[in-house]
Scaffold this active site. Structure first.
Site, PDB file in Angstrom:
ATOM      1  N   ALA A 198       0.804  -1.234   0.000  1.00  0.00           N
ATOM      2  CA  ALA A 198       0.000   0.000   0.000  1.00  0.00           C
ATOM      3  C   ALA A 198       0.829   1.273   0.000  1.00  0.00           C
ATOM      4  O   ALA A 198       0.354   2.325  -0.421  1.00  0.00           O
ATOM      5  CB  ALA A 198      -0.943  -0.012   1.205  1.00  0.00           C
ATOM      6  N   TYR A 241       3.951   3.645  -5.037  1.00  0.00           N
ATOM      7  CA  TYR A 241       3.564   4.697  -5.991  1.00  0.00           C
ATOM      8  C   TYR A 241       2.256   4.325  -6.702  1.00  0.00           C
ATOM      9  O   TYR A 241       1.279   5.086  -6.712  1.00  0.00           O
ATOM     10  CB  TYR A 241       4.732   4.863  -6.965  1.00  0.00           C
ATOM     11  CG  TYR A 241       4.521   5.692  -8.197  1.00  0.00           C
ATOM     12  CD1 TYR A 241       3.938   6.953  -8.144  1.00  0.00           C
ATOM     13  CD2 TYR A 241       4.978   5.219  -9.432  1.00  0.00           C
ATOM     14  CE1 TYR A 241       3.793   7.716  -9.304  1.00  0.00           C
ATOM     15  CE2 TYR A 241       4.849   5.972 -10.575  1.00  0.00           C
ATOM     16  CZ  TYR A 241       4.247   7.215 -10.513  1.00  0.00           C
ATOM     17  OH  TYR A 241       4.112   7.959 -11.656  1.00  0.00           O
ATOM     18  N   ARG A 258       4.814  -3.168   4.920  1.00  0.00           N
ATOM     19  CA  ARG A 258       5.874  -3.902   5.620  1.00  0.00           C
ATOM     20  C   ARG A 258       6.071  -3.407   7.040  1.00  0.00           C
ATOM     21  O   ARG A 258       6.300  -4.175   7.953  1.00  0.00           O
ATOM     22  CB  ARG A 258       7.189  -3.765   4.853  1.00  0.00           C
ATOM     23  CG  ARG A 258       7.541  -5.021   4.131  1.00  0.00           C
ATOM     24  CD  ARG A 258       8.938  -5.018   3.689  1.00  0.00           C
ATOM     25  NE  ARG A 258       9.196  -4.065   2.625  1.00  0.00           N
ATOM     26  CZ  ARG A 258      10.264  -4.111   1.867  1.00  0.00           C
ATOM     27  NH1 ARG A 258      11.147  -5.066   2.056  1.00  0.00           N
ATOM     28  NH2 ARG A 258      10.465  -3.222   0.926  1.00  0.00           N
ATOM     29  N   ALA A 316       2.480  -5.417  -4.453  1.00  0.00           N
ATOM     30  CA  ALA A 316       3.793  -5.390  -3.780  1.00  0.00           C
ATOM     31  C   ALA A 316       4.823  -6.226  -4.527  1.00  0.00           C
ATOM     32  O   ALA A 316       4.582  -7.389  -4.843  1.00  0.00           O
ATOM     33  CB  ALA A 316       3.660  -5.893  -2.347  1.00  0.00           C
ATOM     34  N   SER A 317       5.944  -5.627  -4.828  1.00  0.00           N
ATOM     35  CA  SER A 317       7.044  -6.311  -5.499  1.00  0.00           C
ATOM     36  C   SER A 317       8.175  -5.299  -5.598  1.00  0.00           C
ATOM     37  O   SER A 317       7.900  -4.106  -5.788  1.00  0.00           O
ATOM     38  CB  SER A 317       6.615  -6.736  -6.914  1.00  0.00           C
ATOM     39  OG  SER A 317       7.400  -7.795  -7.394  1.00  0.00           O
ATOM     40  N   SER A 349       3.746  -6.536 -15.529  1.00  0.00           N
ATOM     41  CA  SER A 349       4.478  -5.455 -16.212  1.00  0.00           C
ATOM     42  C   SER A 349       4.584  -5.798 -17.690  1.00  0.00           C
ATOM     43  O   SER A 349       4.507  -6.978 -18.068  1.00  0.00           O
ATOM     44  CB  SER A 349       5.886  -5.352 -15.610  1.00  0.00           C
ATOM     45  OG  SER A 349       6.705  -4.524 -16.412  1.00  0.00           O
ATOM     46  N   LYS A 353       9.404 -10.225 -12.936  1.00  0.00           N
ATOM     47  CA  LYS A 353       8.005  -9.973 -13.282  1.00  0.00           C
ATOM     48  C   LYS A 353       7.404 -11.129 -14.080  1.00  0.00           C
ATOM     49  O   LYS A 353       6.281 -11.540 -13.818  1.00  0.00           O
ATOM     50  CB  LYS A 353       7.871  -8.663 -14.069  1.00  0.00           C
ATOM     51  CG  LYS A 353       8.251  -7.417 -13.300  1.00  0.00           C
ATOM     52  CD  LYS A 353       7.576  -7.286 -11.945  1.00  0.00           C
ATOM     53  CE  LYS A 353       6.099  -6.970 -12.002  1.00  0.00           C
ATOM     54  NZ  LYS A 353       5.525  -6.843 -10.622  1.00  0.00           N
ATOM     55  N   ALA A 391       3.144  -0.350 -18.717  1.00  0.00           N
ATOM     56  CA  ALA A 391       4.410   0.178 -19.230  1.00  0.00           C
ATOM     57  C   ALA A 391       5.081   0.968 -18.101  1.00  0.00           C
ATOM     58  O   ALA A 391       4.598   0.954 -16.956  1.00  0.00           O
ATOM     59  CB  ALA A 391       4.110   1.073 -20.427  1.00  0.00           C
TER      60      ALA A 391
HETATM   61  P1  NAP Z   1       7.094   1.152  -5.322  1.00  0.00           P
HETATM   62  O1  NAP Z   1       6.558   2.515  -5.072  1.00  0.00           O
HETATM   63  O2  NAP Z   1       8.513   0.894  -5.015  1.00  0.00           O
HETATM   64  O3  NAP Z   1       6.171   0.113  -4.561  1.00  0.00           O
HETATM   65  C1  NAP Z   1       6.577  -1.210  -4.332  1.00  0.00           C
HETATM   66  C2  NAP Z   1       5.830  -1.730  -3.119  1.00  0.00           C
HETATM   67  O4  NAP Z   1       6.221  -3.088  -2.883  1.00  0.00           O
HETATM   68  C3  NAP Z   1       6.128  -0.939  -1.859  1.00  0.00           C
HETATM   69  O5  NAP Z   1       4.923  -0.700  -1.195  1.00  0.00           O
HETATM   70  C4  NAP Z   1       7.002  -1.898  -1.065  1.00  0.00           C
HETATM   71  O6  NAP Z   1       6.827  -1.772   0.332  1.00  0.00           O
HETATM   72  C5  NAP Z   1       6.461  -3.239  -1.512  1.00  0.00           C
HETATM   73  N1  NAP Z   1       7.429  -4.302  -1.231  1.00  0.00           N
HETATM   74  C6  NAP Z   1       8.647  -4.486  -1.781  1.00  0.00           C
HETATM   75  N2  NAP Z   1       9.242  -5.546  -1.211  1.00  0.00           N
HETATM   76  C7  NAP Z   1       8.382  -6.019  -0.289  1.00  0.00           C
HETATM   77  C8  NAP Z   1       8.415  -7.096   0.646  1.00  0.00           C
HETATM   78  N3  NAP Z   1       9.459  -7.933   0.750  1.00  0.00           N
HETATM   79  N4  NAP Z   1       7.329  -7.293   1.445  1.00  0.00           N
HETATM   80  C9  NAP Z   1       6.253  -6.468   1.368  1.00  0.00           C
HETATM   81  N5  NAP Z   1       6.158  -5.445   0.518  1.00  0.00           N
HETATM   82  C10 NAP Z   1       7.216  -5.219  -0.295  1.00  0.00           C
HETATM   83  O7  NAP Z   1       6.914   0.736  -6.845  1.00  0.00           O
HETATM   84  P2  NAP Z   1       5.672   0.882  -7.844  1.00  0.00           P
HETATM   85  O8  NAP Z   1       6.201   1.575  -9.031  1.00  0.00           O
HETATM   86  O9  NAP Z   1       4.485   1.411  -7.149  1.00  0.00           O
HETATM   87  O10 NAP Z   1       5.444  -0.639  -8.231  1.00  0.00           O
HETATM   88  C11 NAP Z   1       4.266  -1.337  -7.834  1.00  0.00           C
HETATM   89  C12 NAP Z   1       4.071  -2.536  -8.722  1.00  0.00           C
HETATM   90  O11 NAP Z   1       3.931  -2.088 -10.076  1.00  0.00           O
HETATM   91  C13 NAP Z   1       5.253  -3.521  -8.726  1.00  0.00           C
HETATM   92  O12 NAP Z   1       4.709  -4.818  -8.821  1.00  0.00           O
HETATM   93  C14 NAP Z   1       5.996  -3.156 -10.007  1.00  0.00           C
HETATM   94  O13 NAP Z   1       6.754  -4.235 -10.495  1.00  0.00           O
HETATM   95  C15 NAP Z   1       4.816  -2.832 -10.904  1.00  0.00           C
HETATM   96  N6  NAP Z   1       5.147  -2.016 -12.070  1.00  0.00           N
HETATM   97  C16 NAP Z   1       5.661  -0.757 -11.884  1.00  0.00           C
HETATM   98  C17 NAP Z   1       5.981   0.009 -13.004  1.00  0.00           C
HETATM   99  C18 NAP Z   1       6.534   1.399 -12.857  1.00  0.00           C
HETATM  100  O14 NAP Z   1       6.999   1.965 -13.843  1.00  0.00           O
HETATM  101  N7  NAP Z   1       6.489   1.996 -11.664  1.00  0.00           N
HETATM  102  C19 NAP Z   1       5.766  -0.502 -14.295  1.00  0.00           C
HETATM  103  C20 NAP Z   1       5.217  -1.779 -14.440  1.00  0.00           C
HETATM  104  C21 NAP Z   1       4.909  -2.525 -13.326  1.00  0.00           C
HETATM  105  P3  NAP Z   1       7.792  -0.864   1.258  1.00  0.00           P
HETATM  106  O15 NAP Z   1       7.205   0.512   1.221  1.00  0.00           O
HETATM  107  O16 NAP Z   1       7.726  -1.503   2.581  1.00  0.00           O
HETATM  108  O17 NAP Z   1       9.176  -0.903   0.636  1.00  0.00           O
END
Ligand code: NAP
Length: 351
Positions: free
Chosen positions: A12, A15, A36, A85-86, A129, A168, A193
């Site tokens: 949660a 971004y 977390r 979450a990832s 993704s 992914k 994307a």
């Molecule tokens: P983000 O802001 O870094 O969010 C990632 C989230 O995953 C954070 O809330 C983080 O929690 C959580 N997380 C990471 N490791 C964890 C663990 N071991 N246990 C529990 N939670 C964990 O990145 P985002 O851009 O929002 O990405 C969200 C999703 O979208 C991901 O699956 C990413 O692969 C996918 N995605 C993103 C993009 C992009 O361009 N941003 C594009 C395609 C797909 P903490 O706050 O505790 O670290």
């Protein structure tokens, strides 16, 4: 769906998750949000602020992707689970397996094992993704219409080459494998994307921010490599998740992309909005020249060979037709994101 039936959103603090939760709270839903570390209240403030102003409610639960059964409590009573979450980490990691691949793949399995134990769950939406649809840009040459679509799978990434992309595709494959082993819940995967656009929180470390930081710190002033990104606005990504969660008809994978821009085109859009105060790129460095210096900049020659000089495009028609997404202008998203990083002090204002 009854708005009091909670919807689980993992990761949660993230971004992308922030905007999904904003949509759900604004529509009056109750959100079970896993984080977390709930003690880091500054990472949750934007969510509690939104909840206070909306008709929905939010409840926080502690859950780490790698802790068995961690999601059971948060999932109680939920019909919908949205698993975002990832780790989105492209460069700053020590051990690709431990830091990226294991949390992505084992974490997805852990969440879905909780789903299997929770009788109320009917729909699971997993944030995958476009990286799960291809490995290297050169693969565009093998597509029939010069675009990647939902029938494409990344078969070329591994632990050593493009480990984030591998995390992914391996996580998405795991999710489909587990979905096919039962018939109570249905899976929908969202394949965004590169996500751009304003963040609701300055504390996210999302890899989305890394590129804009490089544009601002002068690394790209002398030129950018000939590389293209599929790009999409974060609010469109959130809308796609919510539509996938709530629509009975949603099924399969959905590429979520508002179009493609080269790094140079991104720089040009930023220069048009912000002028010459920031060291945005104005030139493309030819591939051969870039290949020569690439190891100094952290790119392997193999990466350069397979990814530079190949414009990539994505077919997002399914998302428009079935999820009702009307894509925002991605140049505006890039600029709005940069503006928000300036406003939050993540990037230092100039002049
Ligand atoms: P983000 O802001 O870094 O969010 C990632 C989230 O995953 C954070 O809330 C983080 O929690 C959580 N997380 C990471 N490791 C964890 C663990 N071991 N246990 C529990 N939670 C964990 O990145 P985002 O851009 O929002 O990405 C969200 C999703 O979208 C991901 O699956 C990413 O692969 C996918 N995605 C993103 C993009 C992009 O361009 N941003 C594009 C395609 C797909 P903490 O706050 O505790 O670290």
């Amino acid at each position: 769906m009854d708005q009091n039936t909670p919807i689980l959103v993992t990761g949660a603090t993230g971004y992308v998750a922030g905007w999904i939760i904003e949509r759900l709270l604004t529509q009056g839903y109750t959100v079970h949000a896993t984080v977390r570390d709930p003690a880091k209240t500054e990472k949750l403030k934007h969510l509690t602020d939104i909840a206070e102003k909306s008709s929905g409610q939010i409840h926080f639960f502690q859950a780490d992707l790698l802790t068995p059964n961690a999601f059971d409590q948060a999932m109680q009573g939920c019909e919908i689970v949205i698993h975002t979450a990832s780790p989105f980490v492209i460069t700053n990691y020590k051990d690709a397996v431990k830091d990226i691949i294991e949390p992505a793949v084992n974490g997805t399995a852990n969440v879905l094992e909780s789903v299997n134990r929770t009788a109320s769950v009917q729909r699971v939406v997993v944030t995958s993704s476009i990286a799960a649809t291809y490995g290297d840009a050169i693969e565009i040459e093998n597509t029939p219409n010069n675009e990647f679509d939902e029938s494409c799978w990344n078969t070329t990434s591994n632990e050593n080459h493009q480990p984030y992309s591998y995390s992914k595709v391996a996580a998405e494959r795991k999710a489909w494998e587990m979905a096919e082993q039962q018939n109570r819940w249905s899976l929908v995967c969202i394949n965004p994307a590169l996500v751009m656009g304003p963040s609701l929180t300055p504390s996210s470390q999302s890899g989305s921010i890394e590129l804009l930081q490089q544009f601002a710190n002068g690394v790209t002033l002398l030129g950018v490599p000939p590389m293209w990104n599929g790009i999409v606005d974060v609010r469109d990504v959130a809308d796609a998740h919510v539509a996938a969660a709530l629509s009975n008809d949603a099924q399969g994978r959905y590429i979520i992309s508002g179009g493609s821009l080269s790094l140079l085109e991104m720089g040009q859009a930023l220069t048009k909005r912000f002028g010459y105060r920031y060291p945005f790129p104005h030139f493309t460095v030819p591939k051969t020249a870039f290949s020569f210096i690439s190891p100094l900049l952290g790119y392997t020659r193999e990466f350069v060979k397979l990814n530079m000089g190949y414009p990539i495009y994505f077919n997002a028609t399914r998302s428009q037709q079935e999820l009702g997404i009307h894509y925002r202008d991605i140049r505006e998203s890039v600029c709005d994101h940069f503006q928000q990083l300036l406003d939050d002090g993540v990037i230092k204002k100039r002049g």
